[in-house]
Design a protein around this motif. Sequence first.
Motif, PDB file in Angstrom:
ATOM      1  N   LEU A 270      19.882  55.195  17.109  1.00 15.01           N
ATOM      2  CA  LEU A 270      18.639  55.449  16.112  1.00 15.01           C
ATOM      3  C   LEU A 270      17.613  55.705  16.998  1.00 15.01           C
ATOM      4  O   LEU A 270      17.465  55.458  18.148  1.00 15.01           O
ATOM      5  N   GLY A 271      16.566  56.307  16.335  1.00 19.56           N
ATOM      6  CA  GLY A 271      15.525  56.563  16.730  1.00 19.56           C
ATOM      7  C   GLY A 271      14.186  56.434  15.907  1.00 19.56           C
ATOM      8  O   GLY A 271      14.239  56.260  14.745  1.00 19.56           O
ATOM      9  N   PRO A 272      12.979  56.717  16.481  1.00 17.52           N
ATOM     10  CA  PRO A 272      11.743  56.502  15.426  1.00 17.52           C
ATOM     11  C   PRO A 272      11.314  57.490  14.739  1.00 17.52           C
ATOM     12  O   PRO A 272      12.110  58.801  14.865  1.00 17.52           O
ATOM     13  N   GLU A 273      10.918  57.276  13.229  1.00 23.76           N
ATOM     14  CA  GLU A 273      10.473  58.280  12.391  1.00 23.76           C
ATOM     15  C   GLU A 273       9.367  59.100  12.693  1.00 23.76           C
ATOM     16  O   GLU A 273       8.867  60.134  12.275  1.00 23.76           O
ATOM     17  N   ILE A 274       8.254  58.309  13.665  1.00 25.44           N
ATOM     18  CA  ILE A 274       7.080  58.881  13.761  1.00 25.44           C
ATOM     19  C   ILE A 274       7.340  59.511  15.273  1.00 25.44           C
ATOM     20  O   ILE A 274       7.996  58.657  16.071  1.00 25.44           O
TER      21      ILE A 274
ATOM     22  N   LEU B 167       0.447  62.909  11.220  1.00 31.43           N
ATOM     23  CA  LEU B 167      -0.408  61.830  11.010  1.00 31.43           C
ATOM     24  C   LEU B 167      -1.396  62.185  12.099  1.00 31.43           C
ATOM     25  O   LEU B 167      -1.873  63.023  12.543  1.00 31.43           O
TER      26      LEU B 167
ATOM     27  N   LEU C  86       0.950  63.337  16.226  1.00 33.21           N
ATOM     28  CA  LEU C  86       1.907  62.674  15.831  1.00 33.21           C
ATOM     29  C   LEU C  86       2.459  63.164  14.262  1.00 33.21           C
ATOM     30  O   LEU C  86       1.654  63.673  13.586  1.00 33.21           O
TER      31      LEU C  86
ATOM     32  N   LEU D  97       5.764  62.798  11.108  1.00 35.14           N
ATOM     33  CA  LEU D  97       7.037  62.185  10.596  1.00 35.14           C
ATOM     34  C   LEU D  97       8.110  63.174  10.900  1.00 35.14           C
ATOM     35  O   LEU D  97       7.890  64.397  10.433  1.00 35.14           O
TER      36      LEU D  97
ATOM     37  N   THR E  90      17.512  61.118  24.002  1.00 35.11           N
ATOM     38  CA  THR E  90      18.892  60.524  24.687  1.00 35.11           C
ATOM     39  C   THR E  90      18.985  61.335  25.999  1.00 35.11           C
ATOM     40  O   THR E  90      19.386  60.540  26.887  1.00 35.11           O
TER      41      THR E  90
ATOM     42  N   ARG F   3      16.355  58.595   9.054  1.00 36.87           N
ATOM     43  CA  ARG F   3      15.431  59.213   7.800  1.00 36.87           C
ATOM     44  C   ARG F   3      14.506  60.372   8.440  1.00 36.87           C
ATOM     45  O   ARG F   3      14.115  60.177   9.563  1.00 36.87           O
TER      46      ARG F   3
ATOM     47  N   TYR G 235      11.449  63.669   7.260  1.00 34.53           N
ATOM     48  CA  TYR G 235      10.498  63.941   6.092  1.00 34.53           C
ATOM     49  C   TYR G 235      10.267  65.431   6.095  1.00 34.53           C
ATOM     50  O   TYR G 235      10.013  65.756   7.115  1.00 34.53           O
TER      51      TYR G 235
END
Lengths: 344, 788
Positions: free
Chosen positions: A132-136, A163, A167, A169, A180, A195, A197
């Motif tokens: 899994l990884g960050p959304e930002i 953002l 950065l 989303l 990875t 998720r 965006y």
Amino acid sequence: MSELNTQLRELRERFDAAVAAAQDAQALDAARVAFLGRSGEVTLLRRGIGQLPAAERPSAGKEINAAVELMEAALQDAEAALQSREFEAELGMRIDVTFPAPPAALGAIHPLRRVTEDICRYFQRHGFAVVLGPEIEPEYYNFDALNIPADHPAREGFDSFFLTGNLLLRPHTSPMQIRTMQQHRPPVAVVVPGRCYRRDAVDARHHFQFHQIEGLLVDRGVHFGHLKGMLTGMCRELFGRDQQVRFRPSFFPFTEPSAEVDTTCPLCRASGSPCRMCGGSGWIELGGSGMVHPNVLRNMDYDPAEYSGWAFGFGVERMALVRYDIDDIRRFYENDPAFLKQLA
Amino acid sequence: MRVPLAWLREYVELPVDPQRVADMLAQIGFPVDAIELRPVVTGVLVGRIAQLEKHPNADRLQVGKIDVGNGALLTIATAATNVALGQTIPVATIGAQLPHLKIERRKMRGVESEGMMVSAEELALPTEWFEDGIMQLDEALPPGTDVVEYFRLSEAVLDVDVTSNRVDALSILGLARELAAYQGTPLRAPEFGAFAPAASDAPGPRVSMDSPDCTRFVVQEFQNVRVAPSPAWMRIRLALAGQRPINNLVDISNYVMLETGQPLHFYDAAKIPDGHLIVRDAREGETLQTLDGEERELTPRDLVIASERGAEGLAGLMGGAASEVRESTTSILLESATFNGPRIRRTGARFALRSEASTRHEKTLPPVLSTWGAQRAAQLLRESGAKAGEPRVFGIAQPQTQEIAFDTRDIKRLLGFELTAQEIREYLDRLGFTVEPAGEQTLRVTPPLWRRDVTIAADVVEEVARMAGYDRIEGVIPAVAEHDISSNEYVLEGRIAATLSALGYDEVVTVALHGAQIFERMRRAGMEPTFQPVEVLNPLSEDQRYLRSALGPAHLEHLARLDTPARIFEIGHIFYRDEGQPLELPSAAFGFTAEPLQEPPWHDSHFLRLKSDAIALLRELTGRSDFEFAPDNRKGLHPGKTAAVLLDGREIASLGQIDPRLAKAFDLRLPAYGAWLYLERIPEFATPLYRPPSRYPSTYRDLALLCDVDTSAARVERVISGAIGDLCTAVRTFDEYRGAQVPEGKKSLAVRATMQRMDTTITDEEADAAIDRALASLRDELGITLRA
Ligand SMILES: [Zn+2]
């Protein structure tokens, strides 16, 4: 006829009457205690043997023992008869088995997770890890490292929410390809649900928030056929054993050659007539895929002459819409309990 | 891109069925989004108005005699006002089928009408793009010609998706080339005639290339230009392709762009001093009125085409008003140029200018297209009567592409199937690549001039694969070698979902972006947000400006909407700013609404239920059961019904009743309870080890204790278990009482202490002694006495 005999007969008569009168196990037990208990009537009778002449004692003992045996047998019979009457009463009961049961206190797993888990399970079975990884994510992971430099026209396709700083989303799960590969040397075999965006106006097929599942396999000797094999298996796991998968040429900056992936429409097959999900084409578009672009491998210090790999990125909502024949993507975020329970 | 099939067929032989053409296009990477079938129209012929008179009985009607060939004259009445003697027009004859009607013999105010004069609408063309009234055809068309057949109006229009790397195929010719290659049939490219540019220093128009962002510029002067409507065939073709016909010059530039892919621009030559154009950066403060009438402030980041008097146009985006072609124009300068795409895109984005031309330019066109564009334009302009000067080329004289060394084994290596060297050469050859052998396994491959996107071996592999067909790829399951990439985070999520659903919570997925309404609700409850939220700079709407800093608020909104007892959970990321930097954390939250219970206020069964679920979940996640629950204070939770869950002294979760003030602010009618986990602090699962139970019986003592109201059950249990020592197997408080039966400030707790020995049966004396120790400790440490 000895006195003992008379006493025994009289005792038996009272005993039989008590047993016959007993309506339940308790009454039977009371009879047993009164007659055969440690200080019951039979015990009193046995004490009387000591007063008899020595020659009569053995035969008296025998007579009492014989009487006790008969009484115990009578008790057992009475018990059995009582038990069988109880069973009869119990088994004679008829309930209404159609009476509604109260709902089980089991919660529902969201259909998006079900689809994700089914896909991940398939890949895990074949040696893939799930990360899994960050959304930002910074632009570097979203674009630059994926061979989409600042001026690339393909960036426009990712209409992203920005953002502060550089950065944003993430508009796709592909940044996790980079993360990875940065952390591991080949073989790299992962799927990445998550998720994403994009600045899409909300309607029945679009939402600014959606989920993707990314796949990445990099090693020596990895080719497009391996992708087709895995995706065919995945679709069969998800939609049924007769699923077919086809590739169509396409373009993504981070893969070359690139392909759009379609699978046969399970709804058309189920109903035998063209459906609205696939527009009657018989094919469902799953998303993009391809062989990892040599520039991406090079960015990770992987030698593209030695290693090759493939990647894909599919929309989870899309697959769930098809799998459950849902008309509107917004259902997934409304969380109507009836919707969730129905698909759980 | 809208592609009229009739236009495409001009350059390549294709199957009749539009669906089959669409399938072929999809096979080679150009998916067709829609096939627009044309309505059936029959019986419409070219007619010439031979006579025209006023209708005898109606002022607003005219009656014409229309020559439809073979000497036949049809009498037709019309209400149209744009008809005149000698005009060539489409006529629907008796029996004709139009989109919404069938033509029959009928009387119009006493005059027998033998058909109908037809407007663009009856031919299913966009009426607003054609003349009001009857459509005007070219005089040269012989009467009697079938209009639908001649203009090929029955042919479908395909909406073709062209990926951003294939700007060469963003044209009729480009797609025809691809289809010809795929089918192995010849491309019938239009004959452009020779391209023989004059020396660039010869007298005539010239271009100063003062920016590296214009790599090629073909300029050509045309005289004897007369601005007029285009012939019907061109107007129809443009309209079907989605371009509004304007006049012959504008139409030619659009037509050439759609056909060759090269956008053009025409300048009124009289407005360009000395025929001298300059490609340069705009100057700071320079302004330009573009031909949409907008006055635009330029910066040096914008690329302009200028004359000596100033900017004449925004390169690749829009021309200027000053040198715009007008009715009075008699000579023009043609621009067919190649620009640096990103620069065009940036200026286009800044001015929000987007056009068919700019979408091509911003992808950086292959320079060779500028030659084709100029050639095709010259040909069409000549046909319209213009006198062409010689073209001149500035910048790249001869476009080239880079040779690629191609290892033929890469086909098998990347695609998994084999092709012979001959097949590979054949496919590449069809696509216009030059292929020469260079050693055992290597080919020297040179892409055609229009394929600037093919630069590496993998690109060549894709070209070969497209031609061979992606269906040649056969599915195989890879044998994935051992690796040590961990799935822990995902496994944790799965455990949470499985446990909470088993405990009766429904999983929800809420939207991670929200508006200011959440903060307003919190303020209404008298709470200022603790965290600085992460803000989206370009939200679609104010409702989606902030990233959630907790899962809870969306859950409260959801539970309020349901307005009936419900149990929900969610796993997702939360966000807030930490010293200005966005911080992202994984989170999981669960909770419920429930009807209030009839029980004393100091007891809350709902809270205990929540706590019990939290213990079950945490135990499943950690393998541990030694959690400590400490009274806590959390914004949003009831100050007297909040606990922090600690493991090894670290806070791993919070839980409690939702602060009733907050619940009210969220319009919640029912009391709500919630818990959330700090997932990043959950320790890795510790496998518990088996401890065999004692084989000897245990014994217990129940104690009714009188203690201060503030003394916690956990504290009491700890003291008891400490005093009993090794004999103690469990201490558990099972009842609480506060009220009239006990003194003010006191409460009664009922506690059961269970004792057992591992080696032998515990005696009553041992147990009583242990309890005496416990009571002594309770008295000494906590002032607790046995309840009388
Ligand atoms: Zn279907």
